[in-house]
Design a protein around this motif. Sequence first.
Motif, PDB file in Angstrom:
ATOM      1  N   GLY A 265     -23.601   6.935  42.173  1.00  0.00           N
ATOM      2  CA  GLY A 265     -24.567   6.202  43.237  1.00  0.00           C
ATOM      3  C   GLY A 265     -23.515   5.614  44.511  1.00  0.00           C
ATOM      4  O   GLY A 265     -23.252   4.419  44.758  1.00  0.00           O
ATOM      5  N   ILE A 266     -22.867   6.029  45.484  1.00  0.00           N
ATOM      6  CA  ILE A 266     -21.673   6.077  45.955  1.00  0.00           C
ATOM      7  C   ILE A 266     -21.923   6.789  47.017  1.00  0.00           C
ATOM      8  O   ILE A 266     -22.002   8.152  47.308  1.00  0.00           O
ATOM      9  CB  ILE A 266     -20.415   5.889  45.843  1.00  0.00           C
TER      10      ILE A 266
ATOM     11  N   LEU B 174      -5.801  -4.087  48.292  1.00  0.00           N
ATOM     12  CA  LEU B 174      -6.691  -3.290  48.010  1.00  0.00           C
ATOM     13  C   LEU B 174      -7.731  -4.712  46.574  1.00  0.00           C
ATOM     14  O   LEU B 174      -8.850  -3.644  46.672  1.00  0.00           O
ATOM     15  CB  LEU B 174      -6.365  -2.324  46.286  1.00  0.00           C
ATOM     16  N   LEU B 175      -7.799  -5.510  46.560  1.00  0.00           N
ATOM     17  CA  LEU B 175      -8.574  -6.505  45.699  1.00  0.00           C
ATOM     18  C   LEU B 175      -9.684  -6.775  46.247  1.00  0.00           C
ATOM     19  O   LEU B 175     -10.621  -6.695  45.977  1.00  0.00           O
ATOM     20  CB  LEU B 175      -7.969  -8.920  45.767  1.00  0.00           C
ATOM     21  N   GLY B 176     -10.060  -6.529  47.948  1.00  0.00           N
ATOM     22  CA  GLY B 176     -11.319  -6.375  48.169  1.00  0.00           C
ATOM     23  C   GLY B 176     -12.112  -4.794  47.734  1.00  0.00           C
ATOM     24  O   GLY B 176     -13.306  -5.009  47.480  1.00  0.00           O
ATOM     25  N   PHE B 177     -11.158  -4.366  47.707  1.00  0.00           N
ATOM     26  CA  PHE B 177     -12.220  -2.834  47.706  1.00  0.00           C
ATOM     27  C   PHE B 177     -12.288  -3.029  45.967  1.00  0.00           C
ATOM     28  O   PHE B 177     -13.830  -2.671  45.515  1.00  0.00           O
ATOM     29  CB  PHE B 177     -10.903  -1.467  47.619  1.00  0.00           C
ATOM     30  N   HIS B 178     -11.940  -3.558  45.247  1.00  0.00           N
ATOM     31  CA  HIS B 178     -11.311  -3.765  43.846  1.00  0.00           C
ATOM     32  C   HIS B 178     -13.008  -4.349  43.143  1.00  0.00           C
ATOM     33  O   HIS B 178     -13.456  -4.549  41.948  1.00  0.00           O
ATOM     34  CB  HIS B 178     -10.257  -4.278  43.204  1.00  0.00           C
TER      35      HIS B 178
ATOM     36  N   TRP C 158     -16.996  -4.146  43.686  1.00  0.00           N
ATOM     37  CA  TRP C 158     -17.882  -2.829  43.051  1.00  0.00           C
ATOM     38  C   TRP C 158     -19.094  -4.566  42.064  1.00  0.00           C
ATOM     39  O   TRP C 158     -18.157  -5.817  41.812  1.00  0.00           O
ATOM     40  CB  TRP C 158     -17.868  -2.593  41.737  1.00  0.00           C
ATOM     41  N   LEU C 159     -20.137  -4.418  42.052  1.00  0.00           N
ATOM     42  CA  LEU C 159     -20.810  -5.006  40.967  1.00  0.00           C
ATOM     43  C   LEU C 159     -22.012  -4.243  40.724  1.00  0.00           C
ATOM     44  O   LEU C 159     -22.407  -3.759  41.328  1.00  0.00           O
ATOM     45  CB  LEU C 159     -21.157  -5.991  41.239  1.00  0.00           C
ATOM     46  N   THR C 160     -22.264  -4.608  39.154  1.00  0.00           N
ATOM     47  CA  THR C 160     -23.678  -4.342  38.112  1.00  0.00           C
ATOM     48  C   THR C 160     -24.949  -5.524  38.668  1.00  0.00           C
ATOM     49  O   THR C 160     -24.701  -6.131  38.132  1.00  0.00           O
ATOM     50  CB  THR C 160     -23.127  -3.819  37.179  1.00  0.00           C
TER      51      THR C 160
ATOM     52  N   THR D 102     -22.046  -2.136  45.495  1.00  0.00           N
ATOM     53  CA  THR D 102     -20.064  -2.401  46.210  1.00  0.00           C
ATOM     54  C   THR D 102     -21.607  -3.436  46.781  1.00  0.00           C
ATOM     55  O   THR D 102     -22.375  -3.713  47.034  1.00  0.00           O
ATOM     56  CB  THR D 102     -19.874  -1.850  47.426  1.00  0.00           C
ATOM     57  N   ARG D 103     -20.769  -4.774  46.776  1.00  0.00           N
ATOM     58  CA  ARG D 103     -21.223  -5.767  47.487  1.00  0.00           C
ATOM     59  C   ARG D 103     -21.974  -5.636  48.633  1.00  0.00           C
ATOM     60  O   ARG D 103     -22.449  -5.775  50.224  1.00  0.00           O
ATOM     61  CB  ARG D 103     -20.251  -7.017  47.664  1.00  0.00           C
ATOM     62  N   SER D 104     -20.537  -4.651  49.451  1.00  0.00           N
ATOM     63  CA  SER D 104     -20.617  -4.248  50.879  1.00  0.00           C
ATOM     64  C   SER D 104     -22.063  -3.209  51.351  1.00  0.00           C
ATOM     65  O   SER D 104     -22.246  -3.448  52.746  1.00  0.00           O
ATOM     66  CB  SER D 104     -19.404  -3.186  51.588  1.00  0.00           C
ATOM     67  N   THR D 105     -22.213  -2.438  50.485  1.00  0.00           N
ATOM     68  CA  THR D 105     -23.393  -1.787  50.514  1.00  0.00           C
ATOM     69  C   THR D 105     -24.835  -3.043  50.802  1.00  0.00           C
ATOM     70  O   THR D 105     -25.759  -2.384  51.421  1.00  0.00           O
ATOM     71  CB  THR D 105     -23.743  -1.061  49.464  1.00  0.00           C
ATOM     72  N   LEU D 106     -25.367  -3.534  49.819  1.00  0.00           N
ATOM     73  CA  LEU D 106     -26.249  -4.712  49.713  1.00  0.00           C
ATOM     74  C   LEU D 106     -26.464  -6.331  51.018  1.00  0.00           C
ATOM     75  O   LEU D 106     -27.574  -6.221  51.432  1.00  0.00           O
ATOM     76  CB  LEU D 106     -26.607  -5.686  48.593  1.00  0.00           C
ATOM     77  N   VAL D 107     -24.748  -5.656  51.583  1.00  0.00           N
ATOM     78  CA  VAL D 107     -24.887  -7.169  53.020  1.00  0.00           C
ATOM     79  C   VAL D 107     -24.304  -6.336  53.851  1.00  0.00           C
ATOM     80  O   VAL D 107     -25.099  -6.646  54.348  1.00  0.00           O
ATOM     81  CB  VAL D 107     -23.347  -7.761  52.808  1.00  0.00           C
TER      82      VAL D 107
END
Length: 310
Positions: free
Chosen positions: A36-37, A83-87, A90-92, A103-108
């Motif tokens: 899903g990425i 790398l914290l932003g990348f790590h 991710w969310l479910t 990812t949060r960025s996908t939703l936002v």
Amino acid sequence: MRRMTLFLNGSPKNGKVVVVYGTLSDLLSVASSKLGIKATSVHNGKGGLIDDIALNRDDDVLFVCEGEPFIDPQTDSKPPEGLLGFHTDWLTLNVGGRYFTTTRSTLVNKEPDSMLAHMFKDKGVWGSKQDDRGAFLIDRSPEYFEPILNYLHRGQLIVNDSINLLGVLEEARFFVAIKNSQPLEDHSPISQKEFVRFLLMLCSNAEGASLKLCNFEDPSGLKANLEGVNLKGVDMEGSQMTGINLRVATLKNAKLKNCNLRGATLAGTDLENCDLCGCDLQEANLRGSNMKGAIFEEMLTPLYMSQSVR
């Protein structure tokens, strides 16, 4: 053919066992679909970049990245600050009992004014509305939510034949604000042509969409207007499109087999390599259209040269 186990970058859990044929591009395509990425690179467990699928053997374990640097899944320490932003991106989501990882960025980022963007724009906004696995709870239909999430991932809206189109539209209204659409509280029936119009508002680039057997005809006599729309590679097989306006639209590599295009406006339309087998093109306006490589077998009515020059 190779059998591999794919994991998200930095995670040793929830892997996907896949069978891959062909090239690295095929592997990235499979990884994108299964995880899903939008996969951009693949690494082995030691961080080595895989640039040729021939380097892999059966049962290799690989970690898939979406543009971020490799994160060692074996380390218990926190990733480097950069790398914290990348790590943490991710969310479910637990949507009606079905889990979606994104990812949060996908939703936002794709639709910043949408309800989904407002839900997840700021970390912690969703509060304690999480299940015992830490997934964010959303009380909506997973069947209708999946096409919306795929649109946010890839910029393309693909609806399977078995899915109720009206249900997807309602999710689109709820999650992704469609400009000029009917208000949320308006539940009056809509035609399939209106549905497609809403989807094209939502998805300005409908490249590769599946819109088989759609009915674009309106009992009131209004003609569907898809002028200038990018429909490259779209599958509209068997659709009713009498009088539709597709002027200067892009239909390269599209599947329009057995469509009713009687009286359609196709002036200036890119029909290169378009499959028009079995179509009814009586009185259609093909003036200035690009028909290089188009397939016109089993036409229901003769195609006269006058149609392409008037």
